[in-house]
Every structure is written in C-alpha cells, then in structure tokens.
Design a protein around this motif. Sequence first.
Motif, PDB file in Angstrom:
ATOM      1  N   SER A  87       0.858  -1.194   0.000  1.00  0.00           N
ATOM      2  CA  SER A  87       0.000   0.000   0.000  1.00  0.00           C
ATOM      3  C   SER A  87       0.889   1.236   0.000  1.00  0.00           C
ATOM      4  N   ASP A  88       0.286   2.361  -0.361  1.00  0.00           N
ATOM      5  CA  ASP A  88       1.044   3.620  -0.357  1.00  0.00           C
ATOM      6  C   ASP A  88       1.564   3.926   1.044  1.00  0.00           C
ATOM      7  N   ALA A  89       0.734   3.602   2.051  1.00  0.00           N
ATOM      8  CA  ALA A  89       1.128   3.902   3.426  1.00  0.00           C
ATOM      9  C   ALA A  89       2.382   3.107   3.803  1.00  0.00           C
ATOM     10  N   SER A  90       2.421   1.808   3.444  1.00  0.00           N
ATOM     11  CA  SER A  90       3.614   1.050   3.829  1.00  0.00           C
ATOM     12  C   SER A  90       4.828   1.454   2.991  1.00  0.00           C
ATOM     13  N   ARG A 105       5.465   4.417   2.101  1.00  0.00           N
ATOM     14  CA  ARG A 105       5.941   5.634   2.771  1.00  0.00           C
ATOM     15  C   ARG A 105       6.792   5.259   3.989  1.00  0.00           C
ATOM     16  N   THR A 106       6.324   4.269   4.786  1.00  0.00           N
ATOM     17  CA  THR A 106       7.108   3.832   5.945  1.00  0.00           C
ATOM     18  C   THR A 106       8.441   3.216   5.503  1.00  0.00           C
ATOM     19  N   TRP A 149      10.774   5.955   4.713  1.00  0.00           N
ATOM     20  CA  TRP A 149      11.196   6.550   5.994  1.00  0.00           C
ATOM     21  C   TRP A 149      12.303   5.679   6.609  1.00  0.00           C
ATOM     22  N   THR A 171       1.663  -6.590   5.788  1.00  0.00           N
ATOM     23  CA  THR A 171       0.230  -6.629   5.505  1.00  0.00           C
ATOM     24  C   THR A 171      -0.311  -8.050   5.643  1.00  0.00           C
ATOM     25  N   GLY A 198       6.644   0.393  14.161  1.00  0.00           N
ATOM     26  CA  GLY A 198       6.644   0.451  12.699  1.00  0.00           C
ATOM     27  C   GLY A 198       7.641  -0.467  12.046  1.00  0.00           C
TER      28      GLY A 198
END
Lengths: 427, 88
Positions: free
Chosen positions: A135-138, A140-141, A144, A290, A421
């Motif tokens: 996903s886009d959220a993961s 991004r992590t 990071w 996920t 995270g």
Amino acid sequence: MVDVRRLGRRPGPARYSAVALLRHGVTDRAWEPAWRTPELRRRYDVVIVGGGVHGLATAYYLARNHGITDVAVLDKGYLGGGGSGRNTAILRSNYLTPEGVRFYDRSLELYRGLATELNFNVMFSRKGHLTLAHSDASLRTMRWRAEVNKVCGVESDVIGPSDIKRLVPHMDITDEARYPILGALYHPPGGIIRHDAVVWGYARAADSLGVHLHQDTEVTGIDVSAGRVTGVRTTRGDIAAPIVVNATAGWATLVADMAGVRLPVQTFPLQAAVTEPVKPFLRTVVVSGTLHVYVSQTARGELVFGASVDPFASYSTRGSLEFTEGLAAHVLALMPALAKLRLLRQWAGLCDMTPDFAPIMGPTGVDGFLVDVGWGTYGFKAGPVAGETMAECVATGRTPDLISAFGLDRFSQGRLVGEKGAAAVGH
Amino acid sequence: MILLPCPWCGPRDAEEFGYVGEMRARPDPVTTTMKEWRDYLYLRRNVAGWTTERWYHQMGCRRYLLVDRDTTTNEVRSAVSGPDRQKS
C-alpha cells in the motif's frame, strides 16, 4: 582484550577445526561434551536467570570483556529451549528509530564475526532481506526506514517490483494478486543464522571461560533486603548473589514479580511453521507486514514461515489450526507455486511484548536486580548486542549509551521509543 | 479450537471475539496522578494461571463479557456478561 582462543584451551573442550574433525573421524574417538556440568555453588558474583541467547551472551561478554567469571546461568529447562530455539532465525538491522538501527547494527556486526570468535559454526547466511509494501502507506514507511537506515550507515533502500522479481522469481508481482506488491525495502546485510548453534556456541565459549551453566534449575524466589538483591532461591537450593539479571523473555514478569518489580510486559505466543525440504530457490528473506508473514529457506532447504503474535495473551505454546490455515493462505498469496508443499511441523514461542515494541534493559528500582526483557518478536537478532551491553551494565554499574533509551523508567516518564513500525508484522 | 461460552450466544470459536485484556481498575482521570495513570496504561499482571479478563464478541452479539481463563492451558472455566465497561 582477552585472547579467547588461548583461554578457550583451559578447562573447556578442544578447538573445533577441519583437522579435529578428520582426527575424530579416523580414530572414532568420542567428542568431549561442549560444556561441563558443574556443581551448583552457594554463592556467585552474578546470577543470570534464563539460559537463552541473551543470558548466555551476557555471561560470555562478562567473562571475555570484563574478566568477571564467577557467573552462573540458570535455566528451568534446557539451554536455548525458549525463544532462542523457537524464533525464525532472521537477522537484520533496518529498524525505524535511530536508537533501534544503531543497536541492531551492532548486533549484526557481532553476528558476522561470531563463528570465528566462538570457534563454532553458526551458519550465518547473508541472504538479503525484503520487506514488501502492498500500500502507499507502507511504501511511505519503507522510504522513511530507508532514509533513517542510510543516515545511520546501514545498507537499505526501496526497490520496485521488477527488482523484486529479479531477487525472487517466484513472487507474484502482477496487479491480479490479492495484495499487489508496490515495492519493497531491500536490506542486503540481513539474513538467517542457525539459532541453536548460536546458543551452543555462546554456552561453550562462556563455559570455557569459567562460567557455570545450570540446566533444570528453576528460580522460585528472589531475596531482596533493604532495596538490594541478595540472592535467588531455586529448585536446587538457595544461591547468594549481589547481582541478578532477569533474561527470561516470556516469563519475565513472573521472575520480576519475585523481586517486587513490576514490568509493562505481556506474554503472547507467536507461532511458526516449517515445510519439507526442497531444492534451493528462495535467495532472500521475504517479509510482508500486511500479510503477517515472513518466509526464508534454510540451508537444509526447508521453508520457515513466521507470523505475528497470537491475538490474545497466553503462556501456552500449543499451535492452532486457524493459524496454520491463515499462514498458508498468506504465503500462497505471495508465492502461488508453493501450493503443493507440505508442512512438517509447527510450534510457538512466547513473546514478552512491551507497549512501545522496544526492549527494557538495565537497572530496576531494586539495586543489583537488572532486566534484559521486553524483546517481543525480535529478541533473537539482538542477542549478541544485548549480551555485550548488559555485561557492560553489570560490570561498570553504568548504562551504556547504546541502551540508554531502553530503560524501565521511560514508561513512568512518558519517553516511549515507538519501534512498532519496524519491529513487528502484526499491526 | 478454543471455545468461549458466550452468555448470549452459547459456546463460540474464540476467533469470533476480540481480546480486550485483563481486568484492571481505571483511576479517576480528574483526581489521578501521572504515575497512577501511566501505571494503569502500561502495567499488566500478566498472570500465568487463572485470570479474569474482558472479551468482546465482535462477530456475534457484539457484547462485552468476562471470561475466566487459565493462561497456561487456555482452558476456559466460565464467562459472564459484563455490560458495564466502567467496572473493568
């Protein structure tokens, strides 16, 4: 620094080498036991509760780095019978917080030199480590984490699906997948190791430096007088000791309670499984947060699957069908070609989960009573550095910088570390 | 499979339930000290043996219940309805 090879000759077994292997092979001479079974003394300078990789590494570094050899490691069962023998043997240092990255990178550095240092083949295989983003959220992590890793000097980068396909040709990277793969965090220094060998290597090396290893010795009480620890009670008698280290992972709160110390730890089982062996095809460790799963192929060819912790707290290590079904479905979502593989066995280990997914290390409110707990789902990969820093803590009475963020007092002061995270797959 | 005896639905697979956790008293947020509040947030008894805990039947009657469970064997002795969250 002490020359461990010279000390290693003293009371312990002979050095392992190709020549020794050949000699034993042609003479049919039996191998000496890798460690002694000493008499339980009534007093030790340091008592370490828990004979897993953390307790044994702490004992080893106490003897090797600080010359403290009047040390006993007590285990209620056998050495490495808890989390050290039940984890999925994955090593990595691509954490999220700078504290975590620095800490685990030191552990990886120690692991890399461990076979030579301990004169024991721990079978470290630097396979590389892939954490998939669905996903886009993961993604991004992952970005990071990659940037934090690079700043700390750790090799780690985000790669796209075509690079993932090159590393793992059996992975389904199409858009038709139930959870399409958008990218991955690639961490080349990660890999797997033989976890039992790490336990045995540390045990043998600690023993050869004079440490006493006592199996089948359960601690039943801890004596505290005027705010100072004075000793432990065991199923084999009482032992006086000015320093007691709690390295009991899933049983950490039970042991800490004996000293009147309350820990923010809850015990959850984590289940894992292994398939029949097949020819080598999976080069890297593959993790999907996920899908709550991580997969690696051992040197024997078996696929080892791990998952997130069970949904409720428990001390039971019985497996469950729900887990196996879910795990199989998730693995097949990633690599459909594995559908015909059969599972050989499954098991569970106990994880000592903390509220912020970071460990609890160092002094407690009771003088001389130290903890090395709260390792959750990632204790094995921290074994060497935890041993090194806990040994320093015991020997010098000071908390090393590397673990200063992991003190027990952070909870009462509101200084949580926030490693969720990167520390677990189940969130 | 672990069965939880839901007082409303009868014995059901534990997979249907959400685990809320062990029973503990919440201090009054108005009068509590920071230490008490953080202890409440972070500390658990983490019992190895029989303990009373709260579960939520999220895929059933969607009610809260109290369950007596042995954490070393996952044996469940009894479950009663626990409708009042403030009592936890």
